[in-house]
Design a protein around this motif. Structure first.
Motif, PDB file in Angstrom:
ATOM      1  N   PRO A   1     -40.559  -8.083 -29.419  1.00  0.00           N
ATOM      2  CA  PRO A   1     -40.940  -8.845 -30.627  1.00  0.00           C
ATOM      3  C   PRO A   1     -42.106  -9.792 -30.354  1.00  0.00           C
ATOM      4  CG  PRO A   1     -38.559  -8.809 -30.368  1.00  0.00           C
ATOM      5  CD  PRO A   1     -39.122  -8.208 -29.116  1.00  0.00           C
ATOM      6  N   ASP A   2     -42.945  -9.983 -31.370  1.00  0.00           N
ATOM      7  CA  ASP A   2     -44.084 -10.894 -31.252  1.00  0.00           C
ATOM      8  C   ASP A   2     -43.619 -12.342 -31.157  1.00  0.00           C
ATOM      9  OD1 ASP A   2     -45.825  -8.704 -31.584  1.00  0.00           O
ATOM     10  OD2 ASP A   2     -45.753  -8.888 -33.773  1.00  0.00           O
ATOM     11  N   GLN A   3     -44.476 -13.201 -30.615  1.00  0.00           N
ATOM     12  CA  GLN A   3     -44.202 -14.628 -30.608  1.00  0.00           C
ATOM     13  C   GLN A   3     -44.776 -15.223 -31.889  1.00  0.00           C
ATOM     14  OE1 GLN A   3     -46.233 -17.231 -27.798  1.00  0.00           O
ATOM     15  NE2 GLN A   3     -44.372 -18.478 -27.564  1.00  0.00           N
ATOM     16  N   LEU A   4     -43.921 -15.823 -32.691  1.00  0.00           N
ATOM     17  CA  LEU A   4     -44.381 -16.437 -33.931  1.00  0.00           C
ATOM     18  C   LEU A   4     -45.182 -17.696 -33.626  1.00  0.00           C
ATOM     19  CD1 LEU A   4     -41.242 -16.029 -36.235  1.00  0.00           C
ATOM     20  CD2 LEU A   4     -43.228 -14.509 -35.992  1.00  0.00           C
ATOM     21  N   LEU A   5     -46.187 -17.949 -34.448  1.00  0.00           N
ATOM     22  CA  LEU A   5     -47.082 -19.079 -34.219  1.00  0.00           C
ATOM     23  C   LEU A   5     -46.326 -20.406 -34.291  1.00  0.00           C
ATOM     24  CD1 LEU A   5     -49.837 -20.268 -33.713  1.00  0.00           C
ATOM     25  CD2 LEU A   5     -50.406 -19.924 -36.133  1.00  0.00           C
ATOM     26  N   LYS A   6     -45.436 -20.539 -35.265  1.00  0.00           N
ATOM     27  CA  LYS A   6     -44.723 -21.817 -35.383  1.00  0.00           C
ATOM     28  C   LYS A   6     -43.869 -22.071 -34.139  1.00  0.00           C
ATOM     29  CE  LYS A   6     -40.762 -19.925 -37.972  1.00  0.00           C
ATOM     30  NZ  LYS A   6     -39.971 -20.015 -39.232  1.00  0.00           N
ATOM     31  N   ASP A   7     -43.283 -21.002 -33.577  1.00  0.00           N
ATOM     32  CA  ASP A   7     -42.475 -21.166 -32.363  1.00  0.00           C
ATOM     33  C   ASP A   7     -43.350 -21.588 -31.188  1.00  0.00           C
ATOM     34  OD1 ASP A   7     -40.223 -20.409 -33.765  1.00  0.00           O
ATOM     35  OD2 ASP A   7     -40.358 -18.299 -33.159  1.00  0.00           O
ATOM     36  N   HIS A   8     -44.517 -20.970 -31.071  1.00  0.00           N
ATOM     37  CA  HIS A   8     -45.418 -21.313 -29.967  1.00  0.00           C
ATOM     38  C   HIS A   8     -45.860 -22.769 -30.059  1.00  0.00           C
ATOM     39  CE1 HIS A   8     -48.480 -20.986 -26.917  1.00  0.00           C
ATOM     40  NE2 HIS A   8     -49.470 -21.204 -27.768  1.00  0.00           N
ATOM     41  N   LEU A   9     -46.229 -23.221 -31.270  1.00  0.00           N
ATOM     42  CA  LEU A   9     -46.699 -24.600 -31.434  1.00  0.00           C
ATOM     43  C   LEU A   9     -45.590 -25.600 -31.123  1.00  0.00           C
ATOM     44  CD1 LEU A   9     -48.868 -24.292 -34.686  1.00  0.00           C
ATOM     45  CD2 LEU A   9     -49.652 -24.382 -32.315  1.00  0.00           C
ATOM     46  N   LEU A  10     -44.390 -25.341 -31.618  1.00  0.00           N
ATOM     47  CA  LEU A  10     -43.294 -26.283 -31.399  1.00  0.00           C
ATOM     48  C   LEU A  10     -42.804 -26.257 -29.950  1.00  0.00           C
ATOM     49  CD1 LEU A  10     -41.355 -25.706 -34.744  1.00  0.00           C
ATOM     50  CD2 LEU A  10     -42.610 -27.770 -34.066  1.00  0.00           C
ATOM     51  N   ASP A  11     -42.796 -25.064 -29.337  1.00  0.00           N
ATOM     52  CA  ASP A  11     -42.412 -24.981 -27.925  1.00  0.00           C
ATOM     53  C   ASP A  11     -43.431 -25.708 -27.045  1.00  0.00           C
ATOM     54  OD1 ASP A  11     -40.186 -23.529 -28.581  1.00  0.00           O
ATOM     55  OD2 ASP A  11     -40.974 -21.587 -27.929  1.00  0.00           O
ATOM     56  N   CYS A  12     -44.718 -25.515 -27.337  1.00  0.00           N
ATOM     57  CA  CYS A  12     -45.762 -26.196 -26.575  1.00  0.00           C
ATOM     58  C   CYS A  12     -45.686 -27.704 -26.777  1.00  0.00           C
ATOM     59  CB  CYS A  12     -47.148 -25.684 -26.986  1.00  0.00           C
ATOM     60  SG  CYS A  12     -47.539 -24.031 -26.380  1.00  0.00           S
TER      61      CYS A  12
ATOM     62  N   GLU B   1     -45.153 -24.533 -42.560  1.00  0.00           N
ATOM     63  CA  GLU B   1     -44.330 -23.862 -41.547  1.00  0.00           C
ATOM     64  C   GLU B   1     -43.866 -24.774 -40.420  1.00  0.00           C
ATOM     65  OE1 GLU B   1     -44.473 -19.193 -41.036  1.00  0.00           O
ATOM     66  OE2 GLU B   1     -45.550 -20.359 -39.545  1.00  0.00           O
ATOM     67  N   VAL B   2     -44.722 -25.706 -40.007  1.00  0.00           N
ATOM     68  CA  VAL B   2     -44.472 -26.415 -38.755  1.00  0.00           C
ATOM     69  C   VAL B   2     -43.948 -27.826 -38.972  1.00  0.00           C
ATOM     70  CG1 VAL B   2     -45.505 -27.181 -36.575  1.00  0.00           C
ATOM     71  CG2 VAL B   2     -46.241 -25.033 -37.611  1.00  0.00           C
ATOM     72  N   ILE B   3     -44.616 -28.603 -39.792  1.00  0.00           N
ATOM     73  CA  ILE B   3     -44.248 -30.014 -39.980  1.00  0.00           C
ATOM     74  C   ILE B   3     -44.803 -30.483 -41.316  1.00  0.00           C
ATOM     75  CG2 ILE B   3     -46.330 -30.829 -38.768  1.00  0.00           C
ATOM     76  CD1 ILE B   3     -44.644 -33.131 -37.632  1.00  0.00           C
TER      77      ILE B   3
ATOM     78  N   ASN C   1     -45.987 -21.806 -21.702  1.00  0.00           N
ATOM     79  CA  ASN C   1     -45.208 -21.180 -22.762  1.00  0.00           C
ATOM     80  C   ASN C   1     -45.610 -19.725 -22.958  1.00  0.00           C
ATOM     81  OD1 ASN C   1     -45.156 -20.716 -26.100  1.00  0.00           O
ATOM     82  ND2 ASN C   1     -43.263 -21.480 -25.183  1.00  0.00           N
ATOM     83  N   THR C   2     -46.902 -19.440 -22.879  1.00  0.00           N
ATOM     84  CA  THR C   2     -47.374 -18.061 -23.039  1.00  0.00           C
ATOM     85  C   THR C   2     -46.854 -17.186 -21.904  1.00  0.00           C
ATOM     86  OG1 THR C   2     -49.368 -18.848 -24.151  1.00  0.00           O
ATOM     87  CG2 THR C   2     -49.419 -16.610 -23.298  1.00  0.00           C
ATOM     88  N   MET C   3     -46.902 -17.700 -20.676  1.00  0.00           N
ATOM     89  CA  MET C   3     -46.406 -16.927 -19.532  1.00  0.00           C
ATOM     90  C   MET C   3     -44.908 -16.659 -19.669  1.00  0.00           C
ATOM     91  SD  MET C   3     -46.454 -17.915 -15.459  1.00  0.00           S
ATOM     92  CE  MET C   3     -45.200 -19.188 -15.679  1.00  0.00           C
ATOM     93  N   LEU C   4     -44.141 -17.678 -20.052  1.00  0.00           N
ATOM     94  CA  LEU C   4     -42.698 -17.501 -20.204  1.00  0.00           C
ATOM     95  C   LEU C   4     -42.383 -16.505 -21.317  1.00  0.00           C
ATOM     96  CD1 LEU C   4     -41.460 -21.185 -19.772  1.00  0.00           C
ATOM     97  CD2 LEU C   4     -41.184 -19.304 -18.157  1.00  0.00           C
TER      98      LEU C   4
END
Length: 814
Positions: A18-29, A159-161, A208-211
């Motif tokens: 599955p793709d990494q959603l942008l909102k997940d990437h931003l919040l995880d970062c 989506e994010v905040i 986060n991208t590597m993980l």
């Protein structure tokens, strides 16, 4: 619509996860960056940069780019869609208007620069010092149009905040900045704050991208408290040293070493500061500093201990000694990390295009191990050099203990910038710095001086200790005509009649090789084991030679070693006789430390000789040449006045005089002048004095709070003038690492392989790379981002050989 940050990695069956959603990437970062930023109580500032860094991916153009790349990666051009500008522009538009407070505007500048630069090789200049009033930062956040800007903002706030929560979050960041500014002494510190924020967002994004690519995006955890780890390490080292002392002879030297180690141990109770450890050469500073660092780290809850040494040669020996004291495996890199250089060459795309994450950009060179050994080059590159691989680890130098071994080796042009970083680490970063050397340079006497802690010398009654450690006499052979290498070879042969072992140290690798070849052609080669040492050999090769040399000396076999200055710092060997080509007085003191090191005999001789310019060209080694001139002047003065410095060339008074003269001569160089320009890099960390000249030239006030020029600093900064590239060599296990890197590796496997391969690398100049490539002696690996030597280009005798007359070999046992 689902917005994608990164496509899912391909599985073995050619299907995608599955793709990494942008909102997940931003919040995880954001979560990761907040944790990293809290090291300076700037969690919200760092989190804000991470929250906005990829906002531009909400554009339709970027989503189409991602979908095309998933179908056919070759159908798109990496970095063709700008996604970095939008976040910086959003922050500038909302918080850098006339109605915003100065702190809000400064926040928009500091955080905005980290956002727009997170795929560049450095932060953008707020002011380009090679123009009248151009601002590359403003060109991005104010002038450059962002396509679909309204859609990007709408999607982000949906989506994010929410806008309300976002503004509250920004105000938390503003409050952090307000508190921080009260601690800062000047605008140069704000440059380093910008670098810190940049480091946090780079590491958060890449981690986060590597993980995600490893299927572990939800597993990230911050470093835990290491108090118990360091306390246990301290107990282990103390027990090791006590056992070692029982087996050591009770000589006066060993008693003094034990006394100084105890003084360092007791000094560890002091608070965070900038301290000096002036143990005489051969006084056991490696173990004394280790005891201090471990105990201090445990008491002050530091996160890591970093040893910064002058040469890669010191790394392998000190790391090996530390692992042994801690009872660790010889090849351990998780607890005690050796970081020689960046094996992977950073690749950036010109202009404003972003360099999308690739496997080699994601691997972690972040210095997250508890104990790290690295070089002065890598330390300074972390703060100033171009490329994101170095600055990514900057945040890990906060709340640490940094031991600068042989601190006198800081290049003259870098002194002001070195002092600035150490002062910042201590006063803002809560990092303890220890200047560890037998020849303390007068870093507190230069214009941009080091702020030493009061009563910061660890060793008490230093003059008496220095006197007690005298084991050699300096014999001046530099008066009169300079010697040829043939003359020096004859002198070595004369001394060899009555000596079991001799060490010769010269200033250039070419002189070392020529003298070695000259002596090898004489009868000495039948009576003595001849050893050639230089940085043309990889670290593992040198470490094996050091081990063999130690065994030969211990067994009483006859030995002559010809080496470059690499043997002077941190190498625990003891020769009966040392010959040193004239250089800086600090180098002569270090060379003397390799003679009669343990006081095995009565005082022995260290001969100082002057080699003819034709045989030892110092044209491209100006600091050695300048140090040589001052040393020769001191020697001449002592010829004229026998009582000068009590007749002791290596006395504290003579060394102090040497450094004051050296820095006075090089004062204009200490702010890092850039060749062939009018620029100096140190002032570019602030540039606040330029406001008046900019207004006079433009009739307008400068529109930004900041003026520093990080892009220009990164463009020109090099610790060593000659550009080098790291190359893997096929020495011993290095051949296996080359084979592994020639195959298919996951990002995780690549990361661990490159760490383990560090001791099997050498640094080569551009002309050497070109020559080896033309001869077909280089092997490109991993999309040409890693270079390796073919076996013909590496020999047991000399290391790298440009003639291609090396070959696969088994290291001999002496």
């Amino acid at each position: 619509m689902e917005f994608i940050a990164h496509p899912g990695p391909l599985m073995d069956n050619d299907q995608r996860q599955p793709d990494q959603l942008l909102k997940d990437h931003l919040l995880d970062c954001q979560k990761i960056a907040e944790s990293l930023g809290r090291k300076l109580n700037l969690g919200h500032m760092a989190g804000l940069a991470a929250l906005l860094h990829d906002v531009g991916k909400y554009s339709s153009a970027f989503q189409e780019y991602i979908q095309s790349a998933k179908i056919d990666p070759n159908s798109v051009r990496r970095g063709s869609v700008d996604h970095s500008t939008a976040g910086g522009k959003l922050l500038y538009d909302m918080f850098h208007q006339s109605t915003n407070s100065p702190h809000e505007q400064m926040l928009a500048e500091l955080v905005g620069n980290a956002i727009i630069s997170h795929h560049s090789s450095s932060l953008r200049d707020y002011w380009d010092p090679q123009t009248t009033a151009d601002s590359p930062f403003l060109n991005r956040v104010r002038e450059k149009p962002v396509i679909e800007y309204a859609q990007i903002k709408s999607a982000f706030f949906t989506e994010v905040i929410s806008p309300v929560r976002f503004k509250k979050y920004v105000q938390c960041a503003v409050q952090e900045l307000q508190v921080l500014i009260k601690q800062l002494k000047d605008y140069s510190s704000l440059f380093l704050i910008g670098q810190f924020i940049y480091s946090c967002v780079i590491d958060a994004d890449r981690t986060n991208t590597m993980l995600f690519e490893q299927g572990k995006a939800a597993t990230w955890q911050a470093d835990g408290d290491r108090t118990n780890l360091f306390a246990a390490d301290y107990a282990t080292v103390v027990a090791y040293l006590e056992a070692k002392n029982i087996d050591s002879p009770t000589t006066k030297i060993n008693q003094l070493r034990a006394q100084m180690a105890l003084e360092c141990d007791q000094f560890a109770d002091r608070p965070t500061g900038v301290y000096q450890l002036s143990i005489p050469t051969g006084g056991g500073k490696t173990f004394s500093s280790l005891r201090f660092a471990l105990k201090h780290a445990a008491k002050q809850h530091k996160m890591r201990i970093i040893y910064v040494v002058p040469f890669t040669t010191v790394i392998e020996q000190n790391a090996a000694v530390t692992r042994k004291a801690l009872g660790l495996p010889e090849n351990d890199q998780s607890h005690v990390l050796e970081f020689h250089s960046n094996v992977v060459q950073s690749q950036t795309i010109a202009g404003d295009n972003e360099n999308e994450e690739q496997g080699l950009e994601l691997i972690k060179d972040t210095w997250d191990a508890p104990i790290i050994f690295t070089t002065m080059v890598q330390f300074l590159n972390t703060f100033y050099a171009s490329g994101t691989r170095s600055i990514r680890r900057l945040h890990n130098l906060m709340n640490s203990v940094v031991i600068f071994d042989e601190v006198q080796s800081v290049p003259t042009k870098c002194i002001s910038m070195f002092n600035e970083v150490v002062n910042f680490l201590s006063s803002v970063g809560q990092t303890t710095a220890v200047l560890c050397t037998a020849t303390q340079p007068a870093l507190d006497a230069v214009r941009n001086n080091l702020k030493l802690s009061e009563n910061g010398e660890m060793i008490q009654n230093l003059p008496a200790i220095t006197e007690a450690f005298k084991r050699v006499d300096i014999v001046d052979q530099s008066q009169g005509e300079a010697w040829s290498l043939d003359h020096l070879a004859n002198f070595v042969q004369e001394l060899a009649v009555n000596k079991q072992n001799i060490l010769v140290i010269l200033n250039t690798k070419s002189a070392v090789k020529k003298l070695y070849q000259t002596l090898a052609a004489t009868n000495l080669s039948e009576e003595f084991k001849l050893v050639h040492l230089s940085t043309s050999m990889c670290a593992a090769h040198r470490l094996r030679l050091f081990s063999d040399i130690t065994k030969v000396l211990k067994n009483g076999q006859r030995l002559i070693c010809i080496s470059s200055q690499l043997i002077e710092a941190g190498v625990d060997v003891s020769f009966e006789c040392v010959i040193r080509s004239t250089a800086g007085l600090d180098s002569i003191a270090q060379a003397a430390g390799r003679c009669n090191r343990n006081g095995e005999k009565e005082r022995q001789n260290v001969y100082v000789v002057k080699i003819a310019d034709d045989d030892e060209k110092l044209t491209y080694l100006p600091e050695i040449a300048d140090g040589q001139k001052i040393t020769l002047r001191l020697l001449q003065d002592m010829v004229l006045d026998k009582k000068l410095y009590n007749g002791e060339l290596l006395s504290p008074a003579a060394l102090r005089k040497y450094f004051i003269d050296f820095f006075a001569k090089e004062a204009i160089e200490a702010d890092y002048p850039v060749k062939h320009t009018n620029l100096k890099l140190m002032p570019l960390m602030s540039n606040q004095g330029q406001r008046g000249s900019i207004k006079r030239a433009t009739n307008e006030d400068w529109p930004l709070m900041l003026l520093n020029s990080g892009q220009t600093i990164a463009k020109f900064f090099q610790v060593i003038d000659s550009v080098t590239q790291t190359v893997l060599v096929p020495y011993a296990a290095g051949a296996e690492f080359i084979t592994q890197l020639n195959g298919e590796l996951t990002t995780e496997e690549l990361d661990s392989t490159l760490k383990a391969a560090q001791p099997y690398t050498v640094n080569l100049f551009t002309y050497q790379i070109t020559e080896l490539d033309k001869a077909g002696l280089l092997m490109p690996l991993y999309n040409d981002q890693i270079l390796a030597l073919r076996s013909e280009a590496y020999s047991e005798e000399y290391g790298v050989t440009m003639a291609g007359d090396g070959g696969i070999f088994e290291p001999p046992i002496m």
